[in-house]
Design an enzyme around this catalytic site. Structure first.
Site, PDB file in Angstrom:
ATOM      1  N   HIS A  54      -3.578  -5.245   0.561  1.00 51.04           N
ATOM      2  CA  HIS A  54      -2.982  -5.798   1.787  1.00 51.04           C
ATOM      3  C   HIS A  54      -3.008  -7.333   1.770  1.00 51.04           C
ATOM      4  O   HIS A  54      -3.933  -7.945   2.320  1.00 51.04           O
ATOM      5  CB  HIS A  54      -3.729  -5.275   3.007  1.00 51.04           C
ATOM      6  CG  HIS A  54      -3.485  -3.833   3.264  1.00 51.04           C
ATOM      7  ND1 HIS A  54      -2.403  -3.381   3.977  1.00 51.04           N
ATOM      8  CD2 HIS A  54      -4.152  -2.736   2.872  1.00 51.04           C
ATOM      9  CE1 HIS A  54      -2.417  -2.061   4.027  1.00 51.04           C
ATOM     10  NE2 HIS A  54      -3.474  -1.638   3.359  1.00 51.04           N
TER      11      HIS A  54
ATOM     12  N   GLU B 298      -1.320  -9.356   3.449  1.00 50.62           N
ATOM     13  CA  GLU B 298      -1.140  -9.942   4.784  1.00 50.62           C
ATOM     14  C   GLU B 298      -2.459 -10.341   5.441  1.00 50.62           C
ATOM     15  O   GLU B 298      -2.489 -11.222   6.304  1.00 50.62           O
ATOM     16  CB  GLU B 298      -0.359  -8.970   5.690  1.00 50.62           C
ATOM     17  CG  GLU B 298      -1.098  -7.724   6.164  1.00 50.62           C
ATOM     18  CD  GLU B 298      -1.072  -6.553   5.178  1.00 50.62           C
ATOM     19  OE1 GLU B 298      -0.793  -6.794   3.988  1.00 50.62           O
ATOM     20  OE2 GLU B 298      -1.352  -5.410   5.594  1.00 50.62           O
TER      21      GLU B 298
ATOM     22  N   CYS C 271       0.836  -1.202   0.000  1.00 50.43           N
ATOM     23  CA  CYS C 271       0.000   0.000   0.000  1.00 50.43           C
ATOM     24  C   CYS C 271       0.875   1.258   0.000  1.00 50.43           C
ATOM     25  O   CYS C 271       1.469   1.570  -1.017  1.00 50.43           O
ATOM     26  CB  CYS C 271      -0.988  -0.049   1.154  1.00 50.43           C
ATOM     27  SG  CYS C 271      -2.488   0.869   0.782  1.00 50.43           S
TER      28      CYS C 271
HETATM   29  N1  GLN Z   1      -2.083   6.573   2.995  1.00 51.45           N
HETATM   30  C1  GLN Z   1      -2.140   5.849   1.780  1.00 51.45           C
HETATM   31  C2  GLN Z   1      -3.500   5.957   1.110  1.00 51.45           C
HETATM   32  O1  GLN Z   1      -4.459   6.346   1.716  1.00 51.45           O
HETATM   33  C3  GLN Z   1      -1.795   4.390   2.009  1.00 51.45           C
HETATM   34  C4  GLN Z   1      -2.769   3.669   2.865  1.00 51.45           C
HETATM   35  C5  GLN Z   1      -2.241   2.349   3.353  1.00 51.45           C
HETATM   36  O2  GLN Z   1      -1.050   2.134   3.341  1.00 51.45           O
HETATM   37  N2  GLN Z   1      -3.121   1.488   3.827  1.00 51.45           N
HETATM   38  O3  GLN Z   1      -3.618   5.657  -0.056  1.00 51.45           O
END
Ligand code: GLN
Length: 549
Positions: free
Chosen positions: A521, A523, A380
């Site tokens: 994600h 994970e 992310c």
């Molecule tokens: N802050 C970033 C976004 O909103 C990444 C979010 C995250 O890593 N879950 O896109």
């Protein structure tokens, strides 16, 4: 109809109620039953989405896009059953539903009270989808005696009363402190905790007692007598080296048998524990060790990256190595050189995060991994930072940034293109979703499961063994597709895209041993008995790297 097991806790918090619930779920599955686990949290936030990871640990996202308590992660990891939004509720959500109904006039002018309106709302929540499974396990957060927990305890009391006899069971987790001076395990706090439960009309059928060592027969009998439970329903929960030993340990203590006995299920189906025997075997006998640097922001609290830590462990299990994850605060790189901190690691992982603080450090970590050919997994924000690094240092886009941190006024002028931008419109299934930057913080992100299409012949397609995947998201910002060509010319391939081809989901460096950034994600979907392919292969790459270093 499902049988219900309610899991409560007493004496102190952090006794591992979530783990005990998850392990019981796994054991009931091993006996051939279907299960679902649920968490009822007394805090007043509507959901954990807006709670700081420093305070509350990670936010666990479900396929249906709910931001839930991290205990749901344990439930999934132990049972493999995908959690749903309806498996997690807080007082905040309950009260907000009740107040919404009140405003709509649904209560027909009645005076709204905790009993019955709030307790009815809780009972409805417990019953959702109960007819789909053999056992519904409901964990009540907090400790008996907490003021805000009372409506939940009252609701489960009523719930059990309204169901046919023998349909509900209460399991209570407590602590048996060991007093060194007298060499004794003390049962008194447990007795008090059960007394507290009984004063609100709940009598536990099973006691699970956390203790450092085994519980001698004398103490077991005393607990059974004073707490009014059967002696074989006093279950010892000793400290374990790995949480994944819990199902076998609880089975050896007779927890699943005690539950089946309490429901008068006889003969009890024989358990098949091979899945957990294999898991424990892999944990206990690793054939080596790899060191992974996790360069993040929330490094002070272990629970902030719970699923990542677990997924790395699973990746280790897939390769029969122990993964030693070391948490490095990315702000360190604002002040100090990266190399001395990252030298000697076999792989680098940059996890998700929010806000500007520490992001330049993450960009430096990505640069180090690219230049030194160290395996890199960016999740992310970790992917977004890898793209910014590539844009700045290889594609000659010196101003590359994320709109999340860029100066708003600059963003509003048309001559600035940040590379990572705020997404305001996207497709979910067949529907269009729109958001504004000024929307309230809670629940305004691209959340939950989305499909992605992988490029044939790419490394990720090889890792997944397929070109169509579904993964969970939680973010507001996206890599701008307009930079694709410029970045691909440098070797950063956009190897995973949303099905409509508009949103980059995965990037990878083609001339690097293992450098992958994912917008989702992974994970969240890893399990000890089914390690996520990205984590399994990332650790494999780390293992290869460990032979070089
Ligand atoms: N802050 C970033 C976004 O909103 C990444 C979010 C995250 O890593 N879950 O896109």
């Amino acid at each position: 109809m499902a049988r219900f097991v309610f899991i409560t806790g007493g004496v102190v918090s952090s006794l591992g109620k979530g783990l005990a619930s998850a392990a019981l779920g796994a054991l009931l599955q091993a006996r051939g039953y279907t299960v679902r686990l649920r968490k009822l949290d007394p805090y007043l936030n509507v959901d954990p989405g807006t709670m700081s990871p420093f305070e509350h640990g990670e936010v666990f996202v479900t396929d249906d896009g709910a931001e839930t308590d991290l205990d749901l992660g344990h439930y999934e990891r132990f049972t493999g059953v995908a959690a749903r939004g309806t498996d997690s509720v807080s007082s905040g959500r309950i009260y907000s539903n009740v107040l919404e109904k009140e405003r709509r006039g649904d209560y027909l002018g009645k005076t709204i009270q905790v009993i019955p309106h709030v307790t009815n709302e809780i009972k409805d929540f417990i019953d959702v989808g109960a007819d789909e499974v053999d056992f519904m396990l409901c964990e009540i957060g907090g400790t008996v005696g907490d003021i805000e927990g009372l409506p939940f305890f009252e609701a489960i009391r009523q719930f059990a009363q309204e169901k046919p006899r023998g349909q509900c069971l209460f399991m209570h987790l407590t602590l048996l402190p060991y007093i060194k001076a007298s060499g004794e395990l003390k049962t008194k706090p447990t007795q008090h905790s059960v007394k507290e439960l009984r004063s609100i009309g709940l009598a536990p059928d099973i006691l699970v007692c956390r203790s450092e060592g085994p519980i001698p027969k004398k103490e077991r009998e005393k607990l059974a007598l004073f707490c009014n439970v059967r002696a074989d329903a006093v279950i010892a929960a000793q400290d374990l080296k790995s949480i994944y030993e819990a199902p076998l340990a609880y089975h050896a203590e007779g927890l699943d048998q005690a539950v089946l006995d309490a429901f008068a299920i006889s003969p009890a189906p024989r358990p098949d524990l091979t899945r957990w025997e294999d898991v424990v075997d892999r944990i206990r006998a690793p054939e080596g060790e790899v060191r992974v640097a996790v360069v993040g922001k929330y490094t002070q609290l272990e629970d902030a990256y719970k699923s990542i830590a677990e997924a790395l462990t699973h990746g280790g299990m897939a390769n029969r190595v122990k993964v030693r994850a070391e948490w490095i605060d990315s702000e360190t790189f604002d002040r100090e050189d990266v190399a001395p901190h990252l030298e000697g690691f076999h792989a680098i992982l940059v996890p998700g995060g929010f806000g500007e603080r520490g992001t330049e450090g993450k960009i430096k970590a990505a640069q180090y991994a690219r230049e030194h050919k160290v395996p890199y997994l960016g999740i992310c924000l970790g992917m977004q930072m890898a793209v910014i690094e590539a844009a700045r240092n290889t594609a000659d886009l010196k101003d590359a940034a994320s709109e999340e941190f860029a100066d708003i006024e600059a963003v509003e002028t048309d001559d600035f293109t940040p590379v990572v931008y705020h997404l305001k419109e996207w497709v979910k299934g067949n529907a269009k979703v729109t958001r504004k930057k000024t929307d309230a913080k809670g629940g305004t992100m691209r959340l939950g499961a989305y499909d992605a299409v992988l490029t044939e012949g790419s490394r990720v397609a090889e890792v997944y063994g397929t070109t169509s995947i579904e993964e969970r998201h939680r973010h507001r910002y996206e890599v701008d597709i307009r930079f694709r060509e410029q970045l691909e010319d440098q070797g950063l391939c956009f190897s995973g895209m949303s099905p409509d081809g508009r949103l980059p989901e995965i990037v990878e460096w083609s001339d690097h041993p293992w450098f992958i950034g994912v917008q989702f994600h992974p994970e969240l979907k890893s399990k000890p008995f089914a390690p996520h392919p990205l984590f399994a292969d990332f650790v494999r790459a780390a293992k290869d790297q460990s032979r070089l270093v």
